[in-house]
Scaffold this active site. Structure first.
Site, PDB file in Angstrom:
ATOM      1  N   HIS A   1       0.703  -1.296   0.054  1.00 13.95           N
ATOM      2  CA  HIS A   1       0.031  -0.160  -0.183  1.00 13.95           C
ATOM      3  C   HIS A   1       0.882   1.068   0.092  1.00 13.95           C
ATOM      4  O   HIS A   1       0.534   2.134  -0.777  1.00 13.95           O
ATOM      5  CB  HIS A   1      -1.032  -0.041   1.378  1.00 13.95           C
ATOM      6  CG  HIS A   1      -1.779   0.943   1.409  1.00 13.95           C
ATOM      7  ND1 HIS A   1      -3.008   1.149   0.423  1.00 13.95           N
ATOM      8  CD2 HIS A   1      -1.877   2.211   1.901  1.00 13.95           C
ATOM      9  CE1 HIS A   1      -3.642   1.946   0.735  1.00 13.95           C
ATOM     10  NE2 HIS A   1      -3.056   2.795   1.536  1.00 13.95           N
TER      11      HIS A   1
ATOM     12  N   TYR B   1       4.268   0.509  -3.137  1.00 13.99           N
ATOM     13  CA  TYR B   1       3.997   0.354  -4.528  1.00 13.99           C
ATOM     14  C   TYR B   1       5.235  -0.509  -5.078  1.00 13.99           C
ATOM     15  O   TYR B   1       5.427  -0.414  -6.058  1.00 13.99           O
ATOM     16  CB  TYR B   1       4.069   1.797  -5.238  1.00 13.99           C
ATOM     17  CG  TYR B   1       2.619   2.616  -4.869  1.00 13.99           C
ATOM     18  CD1 TYR B   1       1.621   2.492  -5.806  1.00 13.99           C
ATOM     19  CD2 TYR B   1       2.702   3.391  -3.774  1.00 13.99           C
ATOM     20  CE1 TYR B   1       0.590   3.086  -5.156  1.00 13.99           C
ATOM     21  CE2 TYR B   1       1.819   4.071  -3.559  1.00 13.99           C
ATOM     22  CZ  TYR B   1       0.514   3.983  -4.173  1.00 13.99           C
ATOM     23  OH  TYR B   1      -0.475   5.012  -4.121  1.00 13.99           O
TER      24      TYR B   1
ATOM     25  N   HIS C   1     -10.659   2.572  -0.602  1.00 12.86           N
ATOM     26  CA  HIS C   1     -10.994   2.171   0.797  1.00 12.86           C
ATOM     27  C   HIS C   1     -11.735   0.850   0.841  1.00 12.86           C
ATOM     28  O   HIS C   1     -12.742   0.838   1.366  1.00 12.86           O
ATOM     29  CB  HIS C   1     -11.489   3.290   1.621  1.00 12.86           C
ATOM     30  CG  HIS C   1     -10.842   3.490   2.801  1.00 12.86           C
ATOM     31  ND1 HIS C   1     -11.383   4.011   3.942  1.00 12.86           N
ATOM     32  CD2 HIS C   1      -9.527   3.278   3.277  1.00 12.86           C
ATOM     33  CE1 HIS C   1     -10.564   4.000   5.126  1.00 12.86           C
ATOM     34  NE2 HIS C   1      -9.173   3.660   4.537  1.00 12.86           N
TER      35      HIS C   1
ATOM     36  N   ASP D   1      -0.798  14.892   5.550  1.00 15.14           N
ATOM     37  CA  ASP D   1      -1.847  14.538   6.250  1.00 15.14           C
ATOM     38  C   ASP D   1      -1.388  13.209   6.737  1.00 15.14           C
ATOM     39  O   ASP D   1      -0.653  12.613   6.177  1.00 15.14           O
ATOM     40  CB  ASP D   1      -3.092  14.547   5.610  1.00 15.14           C
ATOM     41  CG  ASP D   1      -3.055  13.224   4.543  1.00 15.14           C
ATOM     42  OD1 ASP D   1      -2.195  13.433   3.808  1.00 15.14           O
ATOM     43  OD2 ASP D   1      -3.936  12.314   4.521  1.00 15.14           O
TER      44      ASP D   1
ATOM     45  N   GLY E   1      -2.781   9.278  -8.446  1.00  9.74           N
ATOM     46  CA  GLY E   1      -3.417   8.017  -8.516  1.00  9.74           C
ATOM     47  C   GLY E   1      -3.008   7.001  -6.983  1.00  9.74           C
ATOM     48  O   GLY E   1      -2.526   7.443  -5.927  1.00  9.74           O
ATOM     49  N   ASN E   2      -3.575   5.810  -7.402  1.00 13.49           N
ATOM     50  CA  ASN E   2      -3.425   4.937  -6.158  1.00 13.49           C
ATOM     51  C   ASN E   2      -3.561   3.686  -6.621  1.00 13.49           C
ATOM     52  O   ASN E   2      -4.198   3.225  -7.671  1.00 13.49           O
ATOM     53  CB  ASN E   2      -4.705   5.305  -5.121  1.00 13.49           C
ATOM     54  CG  ASN E   2      -4.712   4.564  -4.099  1.00 13.49           C
ATOM     55  OD1 ASN E   2      -5.847   3.566  -3.932  1.00 13.49           O
ATOM     56  ND2 ASN E   2      -3.925   4.567  -3.085  1.00 13.49           N
TER      57      ASN E   2
END
Ligand code: ADP
Ligand code: MG
Lengths: 233, 80, 736, 80
Positions: free
Chosen positions: C49, C52, C95, C268, C530-531
């Site tokens: 996660h 990558y 999520h 964050d 992106g993710n």
């Protein structure tokens, strides 16, 4: 028009409201923080906008209704000053005792955002002189707890004194459970105080005031208040 | 000290949530529930050890904030 | 003094998801055994996660630059220039696993996380979107998951005060044990006031802001990369609970201190909370960071260093403040009722040092922690090409009218009103086009600029042919933006796949990424954020490959944007693009013939561009009165949507002789649009098309209250609408 | 028969409501409250008179609907 928009932590439609007040009246409203104890001198309209004050925790509007600024709001209303609560603002006014009743969870227990039709019951109030009695307007709602409830006696008094100002209706003005999206008693969408100077309503007239964005049916409410205040002055 | 304030709707006040839960239970196949009314509990940790004082404090909290006495009843209990 | 109890055992290493060779890499790097806290830190930083590790080599191939790109991938969100000194900041993130375990809170905190990514960069969020994939409607968990996820997305966004203006919802048995919840947030900032994660300056205070730390989601980041098995319900890891109220306060407080010039760097706390935020700030700024955990505001008692470093409590931020502004910043945070604590400082050591109760709990090289994460070139196999299905070999299952009425009420094609009515999609007063169209359009400040926003992907195409499917996801996104009159600017992607250690899954990933890259290049549509979400499988069965694409387009005057609704009677209906009647992998084949077969429609990117540019020009010069792109369900489904939206029907010519009629009406050829133009302008448009070498044909005229195809039963708009609007509410009420 | 199901948050699970209420009580001048956690009660009317059966029914209702057992605990009691 000298309007004051009261801002509690978690309120989130204060910008929409301020923009509309400016657009319709030409004057920037004062933004008043909940921790203040006085309204700006000469305030002739207090608006409590929509949102999720204190996250809607405990009961919608409960915590905000007990904030320092509310004494000043109460005093303003007691003097006959115009006071408008929209959505969470309506819930706050009820919790503060400025309007009777409570707003419970929508009957379907879901948050609902959509345009609804409102029947304007009277045009002889400071808030509705921009409309005709019986006129149907289209404005959006966006709430999870807008199901107006009060005891039988209170409802009878509100109805008897003509204090139900807006009702959810069909596009042609029929009061019909299929068009009452939240299950409110007597399809009540907005009510007046006994002196007709405090209005609480669930729908958001402030979001329907620009042709370029959609409809303009909400504009009449603000234009009506401007006119009323101009006449009174 | 631990205490609990229980807030329930007054009789006669409509409870849309309770109604919806009744319906949902039925459609989940839970049979035999005649009615449901939903309320709230507040589990409160209180400073000090004086039970009488604690009770007064809880009443104050309930009256001022935790319950909307127009539509709700409350009950306070100091658990210990 | 090091705290090195307990001793690190192979079991402990395995529990932390580190493979033996990865552990060796770790000990080689630091030259000793790690402490437990350090092991936790590595496991968080080196899991899929955060690191990558399986995807990095492939992601590098994506085009990320363009004249309007201000910040590409690598920061909290991507940033593009939209003119007038303004920038658009956006990103999408998954999520998935948390939402399967606790749908309301999982989805809610997903929205909270992506909003934080956007306002961390100094932008005020102006819109959210989402892309949701659920299991088969008949699966016992699906209804509960749909209800919870939708309520959670609404619950967070509505309270926070951002309009949720678009998204997509699909159902397929391959998501039965692994739903996908992808959330996108979009914000607006002043172009020269973007904030980044890199710390600068030595001896600067590192400040903790927001809500207190609890034991939420410890190992959440690792959980997000762990395969599920049947007893995952039992494990019930600590669930994170969202507090949108706190996040709204955090937003206002952050924007206020940014405006006052207090902030040097900001990050964050998302996955791997304090660990990844602190190390990232130091590593990006070439600095060391020392944290004193005794100062961290905690919600629970006796939290260990390990727990604090790995907690995923929500609504928290880390900042490096200008020392002379510290008091001013603190006063602002106190005003908003938020926690504020100086918990560390920057230094030149380039080490990440964590102290707790007088002991050093971690002392690690800060840059290597991230940079030396393993990187894999995992083996992959590309799936065999599937045969092209000839329309002549697909027997029509019903009359055209019956087929349309059936299709329009299927879970994937029906109206998603039940979903988006639970989202406040109008707050802000800037929603020009609400959900229900091709793309949402949101006015930028006082206008006249507008942003067009959409999310898209067609997983069944990606499964059948990853490369074409990847291209198609981008092309459809580009087309949806074009169909409202916007110029597509950039995308964010959210790549959801199964276990990358399986070569066939890795093959899907590689193919999709190549397809996405190819489409982005040809369409000038760079990836700016992106993710990646891998390991979406249960008992060895993977989800459909689902690379969600979130697109942003710009329209100079939002008043010129087009909607899909037919506007009036008597207008000419034009079909733009070539129709061959491609039924392979179509909705018709799946829903009416129960066949999920064949090669998906190929995507000709040059044709996409030419057709799209042609349509956009017609919208912007006011010629086109409505526009809609063609996607799932093909031509007739698109026409039905236009008719239902406008309350105006159409008279349609019959299918051309050379194409079987069900293939003509329901085939899913790409690069197509339907537009309407006033009858008097039709000829001129056809002439223009010929000049531009764009295929355009006149297929009918608007009017009446039915869709009337010559030779077929007329289909009533009102009945269609009931069917389209009916399925989802009935399903959710348990009536289906 | 009357019964009550009380649903409370598991320890360690964040309770944003409770936190907001704590703050509100403080600013209303109610002093001495260390912490608040909010839960729900369901007052349920059950058909029949078999207490054991009622209890089983309540458990079923709580598991299926009233409590979110991922983050909440529940307790059932038949009041009589
Ligand atoms: N989860 C969702 N949230 C908000 N809007 C949604 C959602 N799902 C679908 N919609 C809206 O419904 C409309 C139709 O969606 P879709 O069929 O995916 O459109 P398209 O095929 O043009 O991409 C779009 O306007 C979309 O924004
Ligand atoms: Mg579309």
């Amino acid at each position: 028009m000298k309007a004051a928009v009261v801002v509690f932590p978690g309120i989130n439609r204060e910008r929409d409201m301020a923009r509309t007040l400016k657009l319709v009246s030409g004057h920037e409203p004062a933004m008043v923080w909940h921790a203040e104890t006085a309204l700006p001198a000469g305030t002739d309209l207090v608006v409590i906008p929509g949102g999720f004050s204190y996250g809607d925790y405990l009961r919608c509007g409960a915590i905000a209704a007990r904030a320092p600024i509310m004494d000043a709001v109460r005093a303003h209303a007691a003097k006959g000053g115009l006071t408008l609560g929209v959505c969470n603002g309506f819930q706050i006014l009820c919790e503060a005792g400025l309007l009777p009743g409570v707003l419970m969870r929508n009957a379907q227990l879901r948050f609902i955002c959509r345009d609804v039709y409102l029947k304007v019951e009277r045009s002889d109030t400071p808030f509705t002189r921009g409309y005709n009695a019986g006129q149907v307007i289209r404005v959006p709602v966006a709430h999870g707890e807008g199901n107006y409830i009060a005891d039988g006696e209170t409802i009878a008094r509100l109805e008897g004194e003509g204090r139900v100002l807006f009702r959810y209706s069909s596009p042609d003005g029929m009061i019909d459970p299929n068009w009452n999206h939240n299950g409110a008693i007597n399809a009540i969408a907005g009510i007046l105080s006994d002196k007709s100077n405090v209005l609480g309503m669930m729908p958001h007239p402030e979001n329907h005031v620009e042709t370029v964005i959609g409809l303009t049916d909400g504009r009449g409410l603000f234009a009506g208040m401007v006119e009323h205040l101009a006449k009174a002055a | 000290m631990k205490a609990r304030v229980t807030v329930t709707l007054k009789t006669g006040i409509l409870d849309p949530q309770g109604k919806a839960i009744e319906g949902a239970l039925r459609s989940l196949g839970v049979e035999g529930v005649a009615s449901v009314r939903q309320g709230k509990v507040f589990d409160i940790e209180i400073e000090g050890t004086d039970a009488a004082k604690a009770e007064a404090l809880l009443k104050q909290a309930a009256d001022k904030l935790l319950a909307n006495t127009v539509i709700e009843n409350y009950r306070v209990e100091v658990v210990g | 003094m090091f705290n090195n109890t307990p001793a690190i055992t192979p079991e402990l290493v395995a529990e932390h998801g580190l493979k033996a060779d990865e552990y060796k890499r770790l000990t080689d790097l630091i030259g000793r055994d790690p402490t437990l806290t350090e092991l936790g830190i590595f496991s968080a930083m080196w899991n899929e996660h955060c690191s990558y590790k399986s995807s990095k080599v492939h992601l590098r191939t994506l085009p990320t630059k363009g004249p309007h790109v201000i910040q590409g991938p690598g920061e909290n969100a991507g940033v593009i220039d939209i003119g007038d000194g303004l920038a658009c900041v956006f990103k999408m993130e998954s999520h998935n696993h948390p939402s399967y375990i606790e749908p309301y809170q999982g989805a809610a905190t997903g929205v909270g996380g992506i909003l934080r990514d956007v306002f961390t960069m100094g932008a005020r969020p102006i819109a959210c979107l989402n892309a949701l994939s659920f299991g088969a409607p008949g699966h016992p968990k699906t209804r509960h998951l749909v209800g919870g996820v939708v309520a959670g997305i609404g619950g967070y966004g509505n309270s926070f005060g951002v309009p949720t203006v678009g998204g997509s919802v699909r159902f397929h048995a391959r998501y039965d044990g692994n739903i996908l919840v992808n959330a996108m947030a979009v914000g607006i900032a002043e172009k020269d006031k973007i904030f980044y994660a890199a710390a600068s300056g030595v001896g600067m205070p590192v400040v903790y802001l927001g809500s207190k730390t609890g034991r939420d989601g410890i190992h959440g980041a690792s959980m997000a990369s762990a395969e599920f098995d049947d007893d995952s319900d039992e494990k019930r890891p600590t669930v994170q609970v969202g507090d949108p109220f706190a996040e709204k306060l955090l937003l206002e407080a952050c924007l206020e201190i940014m405006h006052k010039g207090c902030v040097i760097a900001i990050q964050d706390m998302g996955a791997a909370g304090l660990t990844s935020s602190a190390t990232e700030m130091g590593a990006k700024g070439d600095l060391g960071v020392t944290l004193d955990l005794d100062k961290v505001p905690c919600r629970e008692e006796n939290m260990s260093a390990y727990e604090m470093m790995l907690s995923e409590s929500q609504e928290r931020m880390l900042m490096v403040l200008k020392p002379d502004k510290e008091q001013e910043a603190e006063a602002i945070f106190r005003k908003w009722g938020l926690d504020f604590a100086v918990i560390g400082e920057t230094n030149t050591s380039k080490r990440f040092v964590v102290r707790h109760k007088g002991e050093v709990m971690a002392d690690l090289p800060i840059k290597e922690l991230g940079d030396s994460a393993p990187e894999y070139k995992r083996p992959f196999v590309s799936p065999a090409k599937l045969p092209v299905i000839d329309a002549a070999d697909v027997k029509a299952q019903a009359g055209i009218a019956d087929a349309l009425e059936w299709l329009i009420a299927t879970p994937d094609l029906c109206s998603k009103r039940w979903v988006w009515e639970q989202y406040d999609h109008i707050i802000g007063g800037n929603t020009v086009q609400r959900p229900g169209g091709d793309a949402a359009v949101v006015r930028v400040e006082e206008g006249p600029k507008g942003l067009a926003l959409t999310t898209d992907v067609t997983p069944r195409y990606c499964e059948a042919d990853p490369f074409e499917g990847g291209k198609q996801a981008v092309a459809e996104c580009w087309r949806n933006l074009t169909a409202v009159g916007a110029t597509p600017l950039a995308i964010t992607d959210n790549l959801n796949f199964g276990n990358p250690e399986r070569p066939e899954i890795m093959g899907q990933f590689v193919g999709c990424v190549r397809g996405i890259g190819e489409a982005c290049k040809v369409l000038n549509f760079p990836v700016v954020s992106g993710n990646v979400s891998l390991y979406n499988e249960t008992n060895g069965r993977a989800i459909l490959p689902t690379p969600s694409i979130g697109g942003v387009g710009l329209i100079e005057d939002f008043k010129k944007s087009a909607t899909l609704a037919f506007k009036r009677e008597g207008e000419t209906i034009l079909l733009v693009g070539e129709t061959t009647g491609w039924l392979g992998q179509s909705m018709y084949l799946r829903e009416l013939c129960s066949r999920e077969e064949g090669a998906p429609p190929p995507v000709d990117l040059i044709e996409e561009r030419e057709n799209g540019d042609f349509v956009r020009a017609l919208i912007l010069d006011g010629t086109a009165t409505s526009a809609h792109d063609l996607s799932d369900g093909g031509l007739l489904v698109a026409l039905a949507e236009m008719a239902m939206a406008g309350g105006v029907g159409a008279r349609l010519d019959e299918a051309p002789d050379d194409t079987p009629s069900h293939a003509f009406w329901f085939g899913e050829d790409q690069a197509r649009y339907v537009i309407t133009v006033p009858a008097g302008k039709a000829k001129a448009v056809l002439d223009r098309a010929r000049e531009a070498s764009v295929l355009v044909s006149n297929i009918g005229t608007t009017g009446g209250d039915t869709l009337a195809i010559s030779g077929e039963r007329a289909i009533e708009i009102a009945a269609l609408r009931d069917k389209s609007e009916g399925w989802l509410p009935a399903y959710m009420a348990g009536e289906i």
